[in-house]
Design a protein around this motif. Structure first.
Motif, PDB file in Angstrom:
ATOM      1  N   ALA A 174      -3.483  -1.620  -6.190  1.00 63.75           N
ATOM      2  CA  ALA A 174      -4.145  -3.031  -5.914  1.00 63.75           C
ATOM      3  C   ALA A 174      -5.448  -2.860  -6.963  1.00 63.75           C
ATOM      4  N   GLY A 175      -5.883  -4.247  -7.284  1.00 71.34           N
ATOM      5  CA  GLY A 175      -6.922  -4.343  -7.858  1.00 71.34           C
ATOM      6  C   GLY A 175      -8.175  -4.234  -7.400  1.00 71.34           C
ATOM      7  N   LEU A 176      -9.229  -4.104  -8.025  1.00 75.22           N
ATOM      8  CA  LEU A 176     -10.617  -3.903  -7.507  1.00 75.22           C
ATOM      9  C   LEU A 176     -11.207  -5.261  -7.045  1.00 75.22           C
ATOM     10  N   ASP A 177     -12.167  -5.348  -6.084  1.00 78.42           N
ATOM     11  CA  ASP A 177     -12.809  -6.553  -5.562  1.00 78.42           C
ATOM     12  C   ASP A 177     -14.097  -6.617  -6.126  1.00 78.42           C
ATOM     13  N   ALA A 178     -14.344  -7.534  -7.036  1.00 75.34           N
ATOM     14  CA  ALA A 178     -15.565  -7.631  -7.711  1.00 75.34           C
ATOM     15  C   ALA A 178     -16.803  -8.214  -6.702  1.00 75.34           C
ATOM     16  N   PHE A 179     -16.484  -8.684  -5.363  1.00 74.75           N
ATOM     17  CA  PHE A 179     -17.444  -9.019  -4.370  1.00 74.75           C
ATOM     18  C   PHE A 179     -18.092  -7.639  -3.800  1.00 74.75           C
ATOM     19  N   LEU A 180     -17.652  -6.669  -4.174  1.00 71.31           N
ATOM     20  CA  LEU A 180     -17.959  -5.256  -3.493  1.00 71.31           C
ATOM     21  C   LEU A 180     -18.876  -4.547  -4.660  1.00 71.31           C
ATOM     22  N   PHE A 181     -18.922  -5.141  -5.946  1.00 75.89           N
ATOM     23  CA  PHE A 181     -19.632  -4.617  -7.047  1.00 75.89           C
ATOM     24  C   PHE A 181     -21.244  -4.800  -6.693  1.00 75.89           C
TER      25      PHE A 181
ATOM     26  N   ALA B   3     -13.240  -0.404  -4.895  1.00 72.65           N
ATOM     27  CA  ALA B   3     -12.021  -0.096  -4.525  1.00 72.65           C
ATOM     28  C   ALA B   3     -11.738  -0.035  -3.050  1.00 72.65           C
ATOM     29  N   GLY B   4     -12.617  -0.472  -2.362  1.00 74.12           N
ATOM     30  CA  GLY B   4     -12.667  -0.575  -0.826  1.00 74.12           C
ATOM     31  C   GLY B   4     -12.354  -2.004  -0.418  1.00 74.12           C
ATOM     32  N   SER B   5     -12.268  -2.081   1.013  1.00 78.20           N
ATOM     33  CA  SER B   5     -11.786  -3.324   1.702  1.00 78.20           C
ATOM     34  C   SER B   5     -12.510  -3.604   2.842  1.00 78.20           C
ATOM     35  N   PRO B   6     -13.210  -4.643   3.265  1.00 76.50           N
ATOM     36  CA  PRO B   6     -13.897  -4.740   4.463  1.00 76.50           C
ATOM     37  C   PRO B   6     -12.890  -5.178   5.682  1.00 76.50           C
ATOM     38  N   LEU B   7     -11.617  -5.433   5.255  1.00 77.91           N
ATOM     39  CA  LEU B   7     -10.437  -6.191   5.960  1.00 77.91           C
ATOM     40  C   LEU B   7      -9.512  -5.077   6.513  1.00 77.91           C
ATOM     41  N   GLU B   8      -8.734  -5.271   7.352  1.00 75.99           N
ATOM     42  CA  GLU B   8      -7.783  -4.168   7.834  1.00 75.99           C
ATOM     43  C   GLU B   8      -6.801  -3.539   6.896  1.00 75.99           C
TER      44      GLU B   8
ATOM     45  N   SER C 101     -15.636   6.977  -5.977  1.00 77.59           N
ATOM     46  CA  SER C 101     -15.362   8.655  -6.161  1.00 77.59           C
ATOM     47  C   SER C 101     -15.453   9.068  -4.754  1.00 77.59           C
ATOM     48  N   THR C 102     -14.176   9.416  -4.182  1.00 78.63           N
ATOM     49  CA  THR C 102     -13.024   9.743  -4.980  1.00 78.63           C
ATOM     50  C   THR C 102     -12.455   8.293  -4.786  1.00 78.63           C
ATOM     51  N   TRP C 103     -11.854   8.043  -6.063  1.00 78.77           N
ATOM     52  CA  TRP C 103     -11.178   6.560  -6.245  1.00 78.77           C
ATOM     53  C   TRP C 103      -9.801   6.837  -5.804  1.00 78.77           C
ATOM     54  N   HIS C 104      -9.356   6.150  -4.805  1.00 79.92           N
ATOM     55  CA  HIS C 104      -7.866   6.314  -4.266  1.00 79.92           C
ATOM     56  C   HIS C 104      -7.299   4.860  -4.049  1.00 79.92           C
ATOM     57  N   ASP C 105      -6.163   4.338  -4.032  1.00 84.78           N
ATOM     58  CA  ASP C 105      -5.702   3.276  -3.817  1.00 84.78           C
ATOM     59  C   ASP C 105      -4.204   3.477  -3.431  1.00 84.78           C
ATOM     60  N   THR C 106      -3.527   2.178  -2.995  1.00 87.34           N
ATOM     61  CA  THR C 106      -2.258   2.356  -2.827  1.00 87.34           C
ATOM     62  C   THR C 106      -1.442   1.757  -4.016  1.00 87.34           C
ATOM     63  N   GLY C 107      -0.244   2.369  -4.130  1.00 88.87           N
ATOM     64  CA  GLY C 107       0.588   1.925  -5.578  1.00 88.87           C
ATOM     65  C   GLY C 107       1.389   2.907  -5.791  1.00 88.87           C
ATOM     66  N   LEU C 108       1.663   3.162  -7.202  1.00 86.76           N
ATOM     67  CA  LEU C 108       2.634   4.014  -7.451  1.00 86.76           C
ATOM     68  C   LEU C 108       2.285   4.697  -8.741  1.00 86.76           C
ATOM     69  N   SER C 109       2.799   5.964  -9.021  1.00 82.93           N
ATOM     70  CA  SER C 109       2.532   6.792 -10.215  1.00 82.93           C
ATOM     71  C   SER C 109       3.760   7.459 -10.762  1.00 82.93           C
ATOM     72  N   LEU C 110       3.586   7.250 -12.000  1.00 80.90           N
ATOM     73  CA  LEU C 110       4.549   8.093 -12.951  1.00 80.90           C
ATOM     74  C   LEU C 110       4.002   9.170 -13.498  1.00 80.90           C
ATOM     75  N   TRP C 111       4.438  10.528 -13.602  1.00 82.14           N
ATOM     76  CA  TRP C 111       3.435  11.440 -14.038  1.00 82.14           C
ATOM     77  C   TRP C 111       4.474  12.515 -14.482  1.00 82.14           C
ATOM     78  N   GLY C 112       3.848  13.665 -15.326  1.00 77.46           N
ATOM     79  CA  GLY C 112       4.929  14.731 -15.718  1.00 77.46           C
ATOM     80  C   GLY C 112       4.162  15.564 -16.691  1.00 77.46           C
TER      81      GLY C 112
END
Length: 436
Positions: A206-213, A223-228, A182-193
């Motif tokens: 992009a998928g979630l990282d289980a190591f961050l649960f 949804a985060g990432s410790p990498l660049e 929250s807020t859940w944001h990630d890189t990808g694509l969306s179809l809406w209407g």
């Protein structure tokens, strides 16, 4: 047409407008279709809280010892957000949202003359600066839009409607905020209407990282990432459908599915040997939410349920990775299931006074109740009964103008009998609007 029929049509139209105005957060950065190609706006919150319970790390494991600890206070700016959008024409638009959480981060370099003239770097404050939305969109029709970039994952009420004028409490509703990003944001694509009385959206990210649960937030940090960069060895699918058939009422169902193991890097499970090579750590989430805004009432509610497969393998892999030198991961346990249910209702008392109503002021007196648990263990997992909480809040939201809310509330978390309940008082000011 008689007077009663005309009045009914007017009220129905107003209710439908109110319902459609509850637009998704993903749409809110684009408000420039009034002759301006450029739109600039944002939202923000300032909050102060006094917590009448212990803030000691061991307040759950040694509850009796910290029962009579003094209260503690906090000032915070939970979110300060800048929107920028641009209409290129021919159906092409740009949307961006930059968010400063808890006033961002701060660091400095100091020359320590008392320590052999060494330079030292210091972290002066916590916080985050995030690019929450950054996308290019092509509009083909009202029913079909394609968005590519960094987007909102519209699962649950908080993510689809997370601006501070969309909830009564000083801080975002706690239960859903605990278990989901929250807020859940990630890189990808969306179809809406929009089709008739429906709005739909489907995303691939992009998928979630289980190591961050973790135990206290389930997939909240996943949804985060410790990498660049954001690793995308696995992908996530989400979908949402909103319905506006009943005047003043918006109802929605949303969900997410995606594998979360083998996603942090191509060899993230190699230290586990072949023990968990087939484990997937599949996250499945289902959510229902609604908002009713009519007859001087606003009522909002949501129910979220989540399941994580292969939870034993997830914990084993997390623990192994956490033992590595300078690892950004923790060895916290993680539950197989999580749940959050909440409802709030507020009535505009100023609506009963003609003078206040004519001045466009509102005063909502509200109450909220929620039940949540970010850690529901699988059979054989360790139990932590303090993760299950009920929370109530009562308070007011005063709107001197439609874009600004002054908030005040008393809230209390109710825990199992062996723990101490957690009352608090909070006040805050929030705004949302467009300057151009």
């Amino acid at each position: 047409m008689n007077r009663k029929a005309i009045l009914t049509l007017i009220l129905t139209g107003m209710a439908e407008t109110a319902a459609w105005s509850q637009q998704s957060a993903a749409d809110s950065v684009m408000q420039h279709d009034r002759g301006n190609r450029l739109s600039i706006g944002g939202y923000g919150e300032v909050a102060m809280t006094r917590n009448f319970y212990s803030d000691n790390t061991y307040r759950y494991s040694r509850a009796a010892q910290y029962k009579d600890d003094p209260s503690h206070g906090r000032f915070d700016i939970p979110h300060a957000v800048i929107y920028m959008g641009y209409n290129f024409g021919k159906g092409w638009t740009l949307g961006t949202e930059i968010e400063f959480e808890h006033t961002g981060t701060g660091s400095s370099a100091e020359h320590e003359f008392e320590e052999a003239a060494e330079w030292e770097r210091e972290q002066e404050k916590g916080g985050e600066v995030e690019l929450e939305q950054f996308w290019i969109q092509k509009r083909f029709s009202r029913a079909l839009n394609l968005k590519i970039g960094h987007i909102i994952v519209p699962v649950g009420l908080n993510n689809a409607h997370h601006e501070p004028l969309n909830f009564f409490t000083v801080y975002r509703p706690e239960g859903e905020d605990k278990i989901l990003p929250s807020t859940w944001h990630d890189t990808g694509l969306s179809l809406w209407g929009r089709v008739g009385k429906f709005r739909y959206e489907a995303t691939l990210t992009a998928g979630l990282d289980a190591f961050l649960f973790n135990r206290d937030g389930w997939i909240h940090k996943g949804a985060g990432s410790p990498l660049e960069y954001k690793v995308a060895n696995k992908y996530g699918l989400s979908a949402r459908i909103d319905n506006y058939s009943i005047p003043g009422l918006r109802m929605a169902v949303s969900g997410f599915v995606g594998n979360t193991l083998h996603n942090s890097d191509p060899h993230d499970m190699e230290n586990e040997g072949n023990r968990n090579k087939d484990a997937k750590g599949t996250v499945i989430i289902g959510s229902f939410d609604f908002t009713y805004n009519a007859h001087n009432w606003i009522v909002r509610g949501q129910a979220d349920y989540g399941h994580l497969s292969d939870v034993t393998a997830v914990y084993a892999a997390k623990a192994t990775r956490a033992r590595q030198s300078n690892s950004p991961y923790s060895s916290d346990n993680v539950g197989e299931k999580a749940v959050a249910i909440g409802i709030e209702a507020g009535y505009d008392v100023f609506s009963q006074f003609e003078r206040l109503r004519a001045s466009d002021q509102q005063m909502y007196v509200f109450g909220r109740f929620e039940h949540y648990n970010p850690y529901i263990p699988a059979k054989g997992q360790m139990e932590y009964q303090f993760t299950e909480k009920n929370r109530m809040a009562v308070g007011i939201n005063y709107f001197p103008v439609p874009q600004i809310a002054v908030k005040a509330e008393f809230s209390k978390r109710f825990l199992k009998q062996q723990y101490n309940d957690e009352p608090s008082i909070s006040v805050g000011v929030a705004y949302e609007g467009f300057f151009l």
